[in-house]
Design an enzyme around this catalytic site. Sequence first.
Site, short mmCIF file in Angstrom:
data_model
loop_
_atom_site.label_atom_id
_atom_site.label_comp_id
_atom_site.label_asym_id
_atom_site.label_seq_id
_atom_site.Cartn_x
_atom_site.Cartn_y
_atom_site.Cartn_z
N ALA A 240 -1.79 -2.78 7.55
CA ALA A 240 -2.93 -3.03 6.83
C ALA A 240 -4.25 -2.24 7.34
O ALA A 240 -4.23 -2.15 8.38
CB ALA A 240 -3.18 -4.37 6.50
N TYR B 178 -13.78 4.01 12.10
CA TYR B 178 -12.32 3.86 11.98
C TYR B 178 -11.61 4.58 13.34
O TYR B 178 -10.48 3.86 13.84
CB TYR B 178 -11.82 4.71 10.96
CG TYR B 178 -10.55 4.97 10.52
CD1 TYR B 178 -9.83 3.79 9.71
CD2 TYR B 178 -10.09 6.07 10.71
CE1 TYR B 178 -8.47 3.96 9.18
CE2 TYR B 178 -8.43 6.16 10.18
CZ TYR B 178 -8.03 5.25 9.62
OH TYR B 178 -6.63 5.58 9.29
N PRO C 185 -0.27 8.41 12.27
CA PRO C 185 -0.19 9.65 11.40
C PRO C 185 -1.47 10.34 11.10
O PRO C 185 -2.45 9.99 11.41
CB PRO C 185 -0.02 8.53 9.89
CG PRO C 185 0.13 7.07 10.27
CD PRO C 185 -0.52 7.09 11.68
N GLY D 77 0.85 -1.31 0.03
CA GLY D 77 0.01 0.02 0.11
C GLY D 77 0.99 1.49 0.10
O GLY D 77 2.07 1.31 0.09
P1 NDP Z 1 -3.51 1.89 1.38
O1 NDP Z 1 -4.80 1.58 1.09
O2 NDP Z 1 -2.70 2.25 0.30
O3 NDP Z 1 -2.86 0.58 1.88
C1 NDP Z 1 -3.61 -0.39 2.77
C2 NDP Z 1 -3.08 -1.72 2.53
O4 NDP Z 1 -3.90 -2.57 3.50
C3 NDP Z 1 -3.37 -1.90 1.08
O5 NDP Z 1 -2.11 -2.79 0.75
C4 NDP Z 1 -4.51 -3.27 1.15
O6 NDP Z 1 -4.54 -4.17 0.35
C5 NDP Z 1 -4.30 -3.72 2.68
N1 NDP Z 1 -5.44 -4.31 3.17
C6 NDP Z 1 -6.82 -3.97 3.13
N2 NDP Z 1 -7.63 -5.09 3.46
C7 NDP Z 1 -6.60 -6.15 3.83
C8 NDP Z 1 -6.75 -7.59 4.31
N3 NDP Z 1 -7.94 -7.78 4.71
N4 NDP Z 1 -5.85 -8.36 4.34
C9 NDP Z 1 -4.71 -7.86 3.94
N5 NDP Z 1 -4.39 -6.73 3.51
C10 NDP Z 1 -5.61 -5.58 3.63
O7 NDP Z 1 -3.53 3.07 2.77
P2 NDP Z 1 -2.23 3.50 3.42
O8 NDP Z 1 -1.00 3.27 2.87
O9 NDP Z 1 -2.76 5.34 3.20
O10 NDP Z 1 -2.47 3.18 4.88
C11 NDP Z 1 -1.74 2.37 5.70
C12 NDP Z 1 -2.22 2.41 6.97
O11 NDP Z 1 -2.07 3.69 7.50
C13 NDP Z 1 -3.74 2.13 7.18
O12 NDP Z 1 -3.60 1.31 8.52
C14 NDP Z 1 -4.23 3.34 7.36
O13 NDP Z 1 -5.44 3.33 8.42
C15 NDP Z 1 -3.14 4.14 8.21
N6 NDP Z 1 -3.31 5.66 8.01
C16 NDP Z 1 -3.26 6.30 6.71
C17 NDP Z 1 -3.65 7.59 6.64
C18 NDP Z 1 -3.46 8.30 5.42
O14 NDP Z 1 -3.47 9.60 5.28
N7 NDP Z 1 -3.17 7.89 4.43
C19 NDP Z 1 -3.45 8.48 7.97
C20 NDP Z 1 -3.42 7.57 9.05
C21 NDP Z 1 -3.45 6.34 9.23
P3 NDP Z 1 -5.24 -3.92 -1.11
O15 NDP Z 1 -4.95 -2.52 -1.57
O16 NDP Z 1 -4.76 -4.99 -2.10
O17 NDP Z 1 -6.90 -4.00 -0.75
#
Ligand code: NDP
Length: 246
Positions: free
Chosen positions: A88, A152, A182, A11
Amino acid sequence: MKTTLITGGNGGIGSAICVAMAQNGYKVVAAYYSAEKEQAQLWQQALREQGVSIEIVGGDVTDYESAKNMVGEAVLKAGPIDVLVNCAGITRDTTFKKMKPDEWNAVINTNLDSVYNVTRQVINDMLDSGFGRIINIASVNGQKGQFGQTNYSAAKAGLHGFTMSLAQETAREGITVNTISPGYISTPMTQAMSAEVLDAIVGSVPVGRMGEPEEIAHTVLWLASEKSAYVTGANIPINGGLFMAA
Ligand code: NDP
């Protein structure tokens, strides 16, 4: 060489963490959502072409057995996990009065149950080896709440409760457990938000911009270091000043 497993590894934030760890001497295993195998393989190939070598394993972190198999495969490929990054996560935003059970459950399962499902698979090896780093990626919205995010915010606040308790259970065994919270970071998760909402958010951030995934990875590297042994049970905010607490 230490081994790290990063869930949500391909991600937005996970990718930056994988690259930073690989470039700083870790053996890196990125866990991808099993339904997205082809996408994960393309991601791995693109990084390989840039000289970054990363193993990948598939799984569904909401499912205990799947998480067990996923970690088992990671250990076979790279050895016992020294550093686990639980990254994740998903959002399903809507006001509480409209929130359906599947929107509540999906967010709690993916952001909170997942941390039990995956951490449970690595903890005994860490206890046996006398070293471990568990880094949980929560959110500023778990600290301050956010309109439209009861699911969330509850999951992310719960995540830090998990951090503080497990930190106490494992502190004498060379294991640290910490949360990173974050603020708004430029990734596909936030790119899905409307330009209007994003502009309003950026306007409320004292630093005056979104954060970059590399800025999260930088702190992961610091927490993972052997030298950070006295930092445990902490919740480290990386939010551009959006939320400040004493
Ligand atoms: P992304 O959506 O880019 O990444 C999330 C990842 O989690 C993806 O690779 C996704 O896979 C994976 N995922 C989702 N569901 C599952 C599952 N059931 N099993 C395995 N993997 C899973 O989001 P971010 O990189 O932005 O977020 C990463 C983390 O940071 C998260 O926990 C988010 O809540 C947290 N966060 C993000 C913020 C932001 O502003 N971006 C702010 C604060 C926290 P796939 O895409 O293949 O479904």
